[in-house]
Motif scaffolding. Structure first.
Motif, PDB file in Angstrom:
ATOM      1  N   THR A 241      -5.029  -5.328   6.924  1.00  0.00           N
ATOM      2  CA  THR A 241      -4.379  -4.067   6.495  1.00  0.00           C
ATOM      3  C   THR A 241      -4.124  -4.092   4.982  1.00  0.00           C
ATOM      4  O   THR A 241      -4.338  -3.091   4.296  1.00  0.00           O
ATOM      5  N   PHE A 242      -3.668  -5.238   4.470  1.00  0.00           N
ATOM      6  CA  PHE A 242      -3.420  -5.335   3.017  1.00  0.00           C
ATOM      7  C   PHE A 242      -4.717  -5.067   2.258  1.00  0.00           C
ATOM      8  O   PHE A 242      -4.734  -4.337   1.265  1.00  0.00           O
ATOM      9  N   LYS A 243      -5.780  -5.675   2.746  1.00  0.00           N
ATOM     10  CA  LYS A 243      -7.063  -5.566   2.047  1.00  0.00           C
ATOM     11  C   LYS A 243      -7.574  -4.125   2.085  1.00  0.00           C
ATOM     12  O   LYS A 243      -7.996  -3.579   1.067  1.00  0.00           O
ATOM     13  N   ASN A 245      -5.996  -1.528   2.226  1.00  0.00           N
ATOM     14  CA  ASN A 245      -5.181  -0.630   1.390  1.00  0.00           C
ATOM     15  C   ASN A 245      -5.045  -1.116  -0.051  1.00  0.00           C
ATOM     16  O   ASN A 245      -4.204  -0.620  -0.799  1.00  0.00           O
ATOM     17  N   ASN A 246      -5.893  -2.078  -0.414  1.00  0.00           N
ATOM     18  CA  ASN A 246      -5.909  -2.577  -1.800  1.00  0.00           C
ATOM     19  C   ASN A 246      -4.558  -3.052  -2.304  1.00  0.00           C
ATOM     20  O   ASN A 246      -4.178  -2.793  -3.441  1.00  0.00           O
ATOM     21  N   PHE A 247      -3.813  -3.728  -1.446  1.00  0.00           N
ATOM     22  CA  PHE A 247      -2.469  -4.163  -1.807  1.00  0.00           C
ATOM     23  C   PHE A 247      -2.461  -5.015  -3.086  1.00  0.00           C
ATOM     24  O   PHE A 247      -1.640  -4.812  -3.980  1.00  0.00           O
ATOM     25  N   LYS A 248      -3.417  -5.950  -3.176  1.00  0.00           N
ATOM     26  CA  LYS A 248      -3.475  -6.823  -4.355  1.00  0.00           C
ATOM     27  C   LYS A 248      -3.714  -6.021  -5.626  1.00  0.00           C
ATOM     28  O   LYS A 248      -3.102  -6.262  -6.666  1.00  0.00           O
ATOM     29  N   GLU A 249      -4.635  -5.059  -5.512  1.00  0.00           N
ATOM     30  CA  GLU A 249      -4.993  -4.207  -6.645  1.00  0.00           C
ATOM     31  C   GLU A 249      -3.767  -3.382  -7.072  1.00  0.00           C
ATOM     32  O   GLU A 249      -3.503  -3.213  -8.262  1.00  0.00           O
ATOM     33  N   ILE A 250      -3.052  -2.871  -6.087  1.00  0.00           N
ATOM     34  CA  ILE A 250      -1.861  -2.052  -6.378  1.00  0.00           C
ATOM     35  C   ILE A 250      -0.824  -2.889  -7.131  1.00  0.00           C
ATOM     36  O   ILE A 250      -0.272  -2.461  -8.142  1.00  0.00           O
ATOM     37  N   LEU A 251      -0.601  -4.105  -6.629  1.00  0.00           N
ATOM     38  CA  LEU A 251       0.362  -4.997  -7.300  1.00  0.00           C
ATOM     39  C   LEU A 251      -0.070  -5.269  -8.736  1.00  0.00           C
ATOM     40  O   LEU A 251       0.727  -5.189  -9.670  1.00  0.00           O
ATOM     41  N   LYS A 252      -1.357  -5.588  -8.878  1.00  0.00           N
ATOM     42  CA  LYS A 252      -1.881  -5.899 -10.209  1.00  0.00           C
ATOM     43  C   LYS A 252      -1.735  -4.689 -11.138  1.00  0.00           C
ATOM     44  O   LYS A 252      -1.300  -4.824 -12.287  1.00  0.00           O
ATOM     45  N   ASN A 253      -2.073  -3.504 -10.623  1.00  0.00           N
ATOM     46  CA  ASN A 253      -1.961  -2.297 -11.449  1.00  0.00           C
ATOM     47  C   ASN A 253      -0.519  -2.040 -11.876  1.00  0.00           C
ATOM     48  O   ASN A 253      -0.265  -1.595 -12.998  1.00  0.00           O
ATOM     49  N   GLY A 254       0.402  -2.310 -10.969  1.00  0.00           N
ATOM     50  CA  GLY A 254       1.823  -2.142 -11.299  1.00  0.00           C
ATOM     51  C   GLY A 254       2.198  -3.041 -12.470  1.00  0.00           C
ATOM     52  O   GLY A 254       2.867  -2.616 -13.416  1.00  0.00           O
ATOM     53  N   ILE A 255       1.734  -4.277 -12.414  1.00  0.00           N
ATOM     54  CA  ILE A 255       2.070  -5.241 -13.469  1.00  0.00           C
ATOM     55  C   ILE A 255       1.433  -4.813 -14.802  1.00  0.00           C
ATOM     56  O   ILE A 255       2.078  -4.859 -15.849  1.00  0.00           O
ATOM     57  N   LEU A 256       0.206  -4.328 -14.729  1.00  0.00           N
ATOM     58  CA  LEU A 256      -0.452  -3.858 -15.963  1.00  0.00           C
ATOM     59  C   LEU A 256       0.272  -2.642 -16.535  1.00  0.00           C
ATOM     60  O   LEU A 256       0.365  -2.457 -17.750  1.00  0.00           O
TER      61      LEU A 256
END
Ligand SMILES: NC(=O)c1ccc[n+]([C@@H]2O[C@H](COP(=O)([O-])OP(=O)(O)OC[C@H]3O[C@@H](n4cnc5c(N)ncnc54)[C@H](OP(=O)(O)O)[C@@H]3O)[C@@H](O)[C@H]2O)c1
Length: 267
Positions: A241-243, A245-256
């Motif tokens: 489910t995380f994958k 929904n691009n959970f990792k990408e979302i987190l990374k984008n938030g940090i950027l």
């Protein structure tokens, strides 16, 4: 050493506590400066032997180091309204997000500026601070500042000031990302019928244990994930489910995006 803290809020007071805890300064050599008097009783309760003033009443600053711990948005006002003259040998340590050394030097009309980015676990002496300094600051001056920073946790000197905005986005804001994830997990526990206090216990102890496994294992993060996620199992279902929904990408984008905001704060 005498230290003045300009902006005795969360961070300013956390730093002060650490300095006193490790006896890096005497309480009477600590000067805490607030915006208004309403904060005096609370501050004096914790720092009874230290000097407490309001910003508008400080006409002379008897300190070797001035720590600027106001919000970045308040710095313009501070720089336009301070009544004291900075002395040639006084050091300035800014912990404000985003504001660059050059801007601080210009607005304060003072060259000796060190810029640091701590984070909130500073309160427990478990913070991490990235810092960098203006040219012209001696090695021994820098070591003195590092000693102070190390009383709040660990510290890392960075040659390149640009990276401080990345540090701001990563470790400065980082605790909030962690709380956000912990909160989501606790809420999932509640939704599945676990009582709130028990859900908290399960999640917090899981985070603590998992953190220690990261620190004490030869395995990398992917391998640690694989250890938990057996084929066709429950963890794999969650990760799928995380994958999707691009959970990792979302987190990374938030940090950027946090880094982008740090750059905007310099104005
Ligand atoms: N919180 C974090 O996790 C964190 C992490 C890394 C870096 N930082 C940086 O640390 C700085 C402080 O953050 P914080 O979380 O400690 O904020 P905070 O609790 O709001 O502290 C800022 C303090 O500065 C005071 N202040 C504002 N203008 C002033 C003035 N003219 N003279 C004297 N005091 C004044 C505020 O007074 P009032 O109470 O009257 O508003 C407040 O007590 C920020 O620049 C932030 O970027 C914070």
């Amino acid at each position: 050493m005498k230290i003045a803290i300009l902006g005795a809020g969360n961070m300013g007071l956390s730093f002060s506590k650490s300095f006193l805890k490790y006896e890096l300064i005497k309480p009477e050599n600590l000067h805490l400066i607030t915006r208004n008097e309403s904060k005096f009783p609370k501050i004096l309760e914790e720092f009874p032997k230290s000097k407490v003033s309001t910003f508008n009443n400080v006409t002379e600053l008897d300190a070797d180091l001035i720590i600027i711990a106001v919000k970045p948005q308040d710095f313009q006002y501070v720089s336009e309204n301070f009544q004291f003259a900075l002395k040639e040998n006084q050091m300035v340590l800014s912990i404000m997000a985003g504001i660059k050394i050059e801007k601080i030097q210009k607005l304060l009309n003072h060259p000796l500026v060190v810029r640091a980015m701590p984070n909130s676990p500073t309160l427990l002496g478990m913070g991490i601070t990235g810092y960098t300094s203006a040219k012209g600051i001696s090695f021994s001056q820098l070591i003195n500042i590092e000693r102070l920073l190390n009383s709040t946790g660990r510290s890392v000197y960075l040659e390149n000031e640009e990276l401080l905005d990345a540090v701001t986005a990563l470790s400065g804001s980082g605790p909030a990302y962690f709380y956000y994830i912990v909160d989501a997990m606790i809420k999932a526990g509640i939704e599945m019928g676990i009582e709130e206090n028990l859900s908290k216990l399960f999640v917090q102890q899981t985070m603590l244990g998992a953190y220690h496994l990261i620190n004490n294992s030869d395995k990398n993060l992917e391998e640690l994930i694989q250890d938990v996620a057996s084929k066709g199992g429950t963890t794999e279902a969650a990760l799928k489910t995380f994958k999707e929904n691009n959970f990792k990408e979302i987190l990374k984008n938030g940090i950027l995006n946090a880094e982008k905001r740090a750059k905007e704060l310099n104005g």
